[in-house]
Design a protein around this motif. Structure first.
Motif, PDB file in Angstrom:
ATOM      1  N   ARG A   1      97.512 -17.950  61.202  1.00  0.00           N
ATOM      2  CA  ARG A   1      96.075 -18.246  61.014  1.00  0.00           C
ATOM      3  C   ARG A   1      95.240 -17.001  61.272  1.00  0.00           C
ATOM      4  O   ARG A   1      95.460 -16.288  62.254  1.00  0.00           O
ATOM      5  CB  ARG A   1      95.626 -19.301  62.024  1.00  0.00           C
ATOM      6  CG  ARG A   1      96.392 -20.597  61.940  1.00  0.00           C
ATOM      7  CD  ARG A   1      95.968 -21.516  63.070  1.00  0.00           C
ATOM      8  NE  ARG A   1      96.712 -22.760  63.044  1.00  0.00           N
ATOM      9  CZ  ARG A   1      96.410 -23.795  62.281  1.00  0.00           C
ATOM     10  NH1 ARG A   1      95.363 -23.758  61.483  1.00  0.00           N
ATOM     11  NH2 ARG A   1      97.137 -24.900  62.311  1.00  0.00           N
TER      12      ARG A   1
ATOM     13  N   SER B   1      93.969 -28.234  61.485  1.00  0.00           N
ATOM     14  CA  SER B   1      94.345 -28.854  62.762  1.00  0.00           C
ATOM     15  C   SER B   1      93.875 -28.027  63.967  1.00  0.00           C
ATOM     16  O   SER B   1      93.631 -28.584  65.038  1.00  0.00           O
ATOM     17  CB  SER B   1      95.862 -29.063  62.823  1.00  0.00           C
ATOM     18  OG  SER B   1      96.529 -27.828  62.842  1.00  0.00           O
TER      19      SER B   1
ATOM     20  N   ASP C   1      94.713 -19.321  56.311  1.00  0.00           N
ATOM     21  CA  ASP C   1      95.970 -19.593  57.019  1.00  0.00           C
ATOM     22  C   ASP C   1      97.046 -19.928  55.993  1.00  0.00           C
ATOM     23  O   ASP C   1      96.745 -20.130  54.820  1.00  0.00           O
ATOM     24  CB  ASP C   1      95.815 -20.725  58.067  1.00  0.00           C
ATOM     25  CG  ASP C   1      95.271 -22.017  57.478  1.00  0.00           C
ATOM     26  OD1 ASP C   1      95.541 -22.312  56.302  1.00  0.00           O
ATOM     27  OD2 ASP C   1      94.558 -22.739  58.210  1.00  0.00           O
TER      28      ASP C   1
ATOM     29  N   ARG D   1      95.532 -21.786  52.871  1.00  0.00           N
ATOM     30  CA  ARG D   1      94.104 -22.011  52.624  1.00  0.00           C
ATOM     31  C   ARG D   1      93.521 -20.722  52.076  1.00  0.00           C
ATOM     32  O   ARG D   1      93.669 -19.663  52.689  1.00  0.00           O
ATOM     33  CB  ARG D   1      93.372 -22.429  53.902  1.00  0.00           C
ATOM     34  CG  ARG D   1      93.702 -23.830  54.347  1.00  0.00           C
ATOM     35  CD  ARG D   1      92.733 -24.354  55.409  1.00  0.00           C
ATOM     36  NE  ARG D   1      92.937 -25.777  55.607  1.00  0.00           N
ATOM     37  CZ  ARG D   1      93.756 -26.306  56.529  1.00  0.00           C
ATOM     38  NH1 ARG D   1      94.415 -25.512  57.360  1.00  0.00           N
ATOM     39  NH2 ARG D   1      93.899 -27.611  56.619  1.00  0.00           N
TER      40      ARG D   1
ATOM     41  N   ARG E   1      93.299 -32.785  49.486  1.00  0.00           N
ATOM     42  CA  ARG E   1      93.173 -33.510  50.764  1.00  0.00           C
ATOM     43  C   ARG E   1      91.765 -34.093  50.918  1.00  0.00           C
ATOM     44  O   ARG E   1      91.588 -35.212  51.389  1.00  0.00           O
ATOM     45  CB  ARG E   1      93.425 -32.575  51.951  1.00  0.00           C
ATOM     46  CG  ARG E   1      94.853 -32.069  52.099  1.00  0.00           C
ATOM     47  CD  ARG E   1      95.020 -31.350  53.454  1.00  0.00           C
ATOM     48  NE  ARG E   1      96.293 -30.654  53.588  1.00  0.00           N
ATOM     49  CZ  ARG E   1      96.451 -29.357  53.361  1.00  0.00           C
ATOM     50  NH1 ARG E   1      95.436 -28.591  53.001  1.00  0.00           N
ATOM     51  NH2 ARG E   1      97.645 -28.793  53.500  1.00  0.00           N
TER      52      ARG E   1
HETATM   53  N1  UDP Z   1     100.703 -26.532  55.994  1.00  0.00           N
HETATM   54  C1  UDP Z   1     101.699 -26.792  55.087  1.00  0.00           C
HETATM   55  N2  UDP Z   1     102.547 -27.842  55.316  1.00  0.00           N
HETATM   56  C2  UDP Z   1     102.440 -28.644  56.391  1.00  0.00           C
HETATM   57  C3  UDP Z   1     101.408 -28.393  57.311  1.00  0.00           C
HETATM   58  C4  UDP Z   1     100.560 -27.328  57.093  1.00  0.00           C
HETATM   59  O1  UDP Z   1     101.841 -26.072  54.101  1.00  0.00           O
HETATM   60  O2  UDP Z   1     103.251 -29.576  56.534  1.00  0.00           O
HETATM   61  C5  UDP Z   1      99.789 -25.383  55.783  1.00  0.00           C
HETATM   62  C6  UDP Z   1      98.378 -25.830  55.439  1.00  0.00           C
HETATM   63  O3  UDP Z   1      98.196 -25.923  54.045  1.00  0.00           O
HETATM   64  C7  UDP Z   1      97.538 -24.725  56.043  1.00  0.00           C
HETATM   65  C8  UDP Z   1      98.349 -24.241  57.244  1.00  0.00           C
HETATM   66  O4  UDP Z   1      99.683 -24.675  56.999  1.00  0.00           O
HETATM   67  O5  UDP Z   1      97.412 -23.663  55.116  1.00  0.00           O
HETATM   68  C9  UDP Z   1      97.859 -24.771  58.562  1.00  0.00           C
HETATM   69  O6  UDP Z   1      97.769 -26.182  58.492  1.00  0.00           O
HETATM   70  P1  UDP Z   1      97.132 -27.047  59.665  1.00  0.00           P
HETATM   71  O7  UDP Z   1      97.980 -26.941  60.882  1.00  0.00           O
HETATM   72  O8  UDP Z   1      95.702 -26.693  59.808  1.00  0.00           O
HETATM   73  O9  UDP Z   1      97.331 -28.542  59.206  1.00  0.00           O
HETATM   74  P2  UDP Z   1      96.514 -29.425  58.177  1.00  0.00           P
HETATM   75  O10 UDP Z   1      95.109 -29.439  58.652  1.00  0.00           O
HETATM   76  O11 UDP Z   1      96.694 -28.747  56.861  1.00  0.00           O
HETATM   77  O12 UDP Z   1      97.214 -30.746  58.283  1.00  0.00           O
END
Ligand code: UDP
Length: 256
Positions: A94, A100, A175, A203, A219
């Motif tokens: 990130r 998250s 990220d 992202r 999403r």
């Molecule tokens: N991400 C992914 N697969 C997963 C979870 C996350 O590709 O199973 C990617 C997501 O698209 C983002 C980054 O990892 O670019 C961080 O994701 P985050 O932990 O913020 O979770 P989210 O909000 O996407 O559930």
């Protein structure tokens, strides 16, 4: 007529037996899923775009010395890859607060982080891919200490390189998630970048407008997902001809 053997069926990709031992064919589907499969749709053309984008990014990373599983693209939806033993971890890097992390730490979306942050998640859909620490990884032997060091340094190199590459085409790499696998090179086990690198797993925000050009469009119901991915492909100079309009040819287009 013989059919090739399906080795693994995933949410957005299938893996088939490859033409030679040690290879697999990675097939990109049009399925889009989010929130641990609670939301699902077929998005026409997504697989073709992700195949191209991932090919381009993996090839660029190979060229700067990051070893990946990618061998070559076969057709619109398929690429030939090296068969690896997947390490059961998702590695997230990130640069900017989103998703998250915002929820967990009460940050403001869009806030620049003081430094890139690397996180590990244990790949288990039933558990909802929980975040884990290096202590968990070592204790349960999901990866060794050398693997962990390799994954962190490769993830940060991927981040530096891709951040610059995307910034050059007017996109902010907020990220992303990557996965790694092992292969044997003689007597030594080597860690390779595996899976895919596409807007499904990162992202990307337009620098000027802040528009989201990644899976958050799906999403958060922000509009046409394929149009967003096509914009990323166009900027990278890899827009496939028969997905939609686009007269650009070859190579990323610098955005001033
Ligand atoms: N991400 C992914 N697969 C997963 C979870 C996350 O590709 O199973 C990617 C997501 O698209 C983002 C980054 O990892 O670019 C961080 O994701 P985050 O932990 O913020 O979770 P989210 O909000 O996407 O559930």
């Amino acid at each position: 007529m013989s059919r090739r053997r399906l080795v693994y069926e995933g949410k957005a990709k299938n893996l088939y037996e490859g033409p030679e031992p040690g290879t697999l064919v990675q097939y990109f589907k049009d399925d889009a899923t989010a929130f641990n499969k609670q939301k699902h749709a077929i998005v026409d053309g997504k697989g073709v775009l992700n195949n191209r984008i991932s090919e381009f990014l993996m090839t660029q990373l190979n060229a700067i010395g990051i070893r990946t599983h990618f061998i070559r693209r076969i057709n619109m939806r398929e690429q030939l890859i090296r068969a690896v033993e997947i390490i059961p971890l998702e590695v997230v890097v990130r640069n900017v607060a989103a998703g998250s992390l915002v929820k967990k730490l009460g940050l403001t979306q869009g806030e620049a982080l003081p430094r890139p942050i690397v996180e590990f998640y244990y790949k288990d859909d039933k558990l909802g891919d929980p975040m884990v620490s290096e202590e968990h990884i070592a204790a349960f032997n999901w990866a060794g200490q050398q693997d962990m060091d390799d994954m962190i340094s490769m993830a940060l190199r991927v981040n530096d390189f891709l951040s610059g590459l995307f910034m050059g085409v007017g996109l902010k790499l907020v990220d992303f998630k990557i996965e790694f696998g092992h292969i044997w090179d003689g007597d030594t086990q080597v860690v390779l970048l595996a899976d895919e690198i596409s807007p499904d797993s990162m992202r990307l925000w337009d620098v000027k407008s802040g528009r989201k050009l990644d899976k958050d469009v799906f999403r958060e119901n922000l509009g046409d997902l394929v149009e967003a991915y096509a914009e990323v492909a166009r900027r990278l100079g890899v827009m496939p001809e028969n997905v939609s309009a686009g007269d650009d040819e070859g190579g990323p287009k610098l955005v001033h």
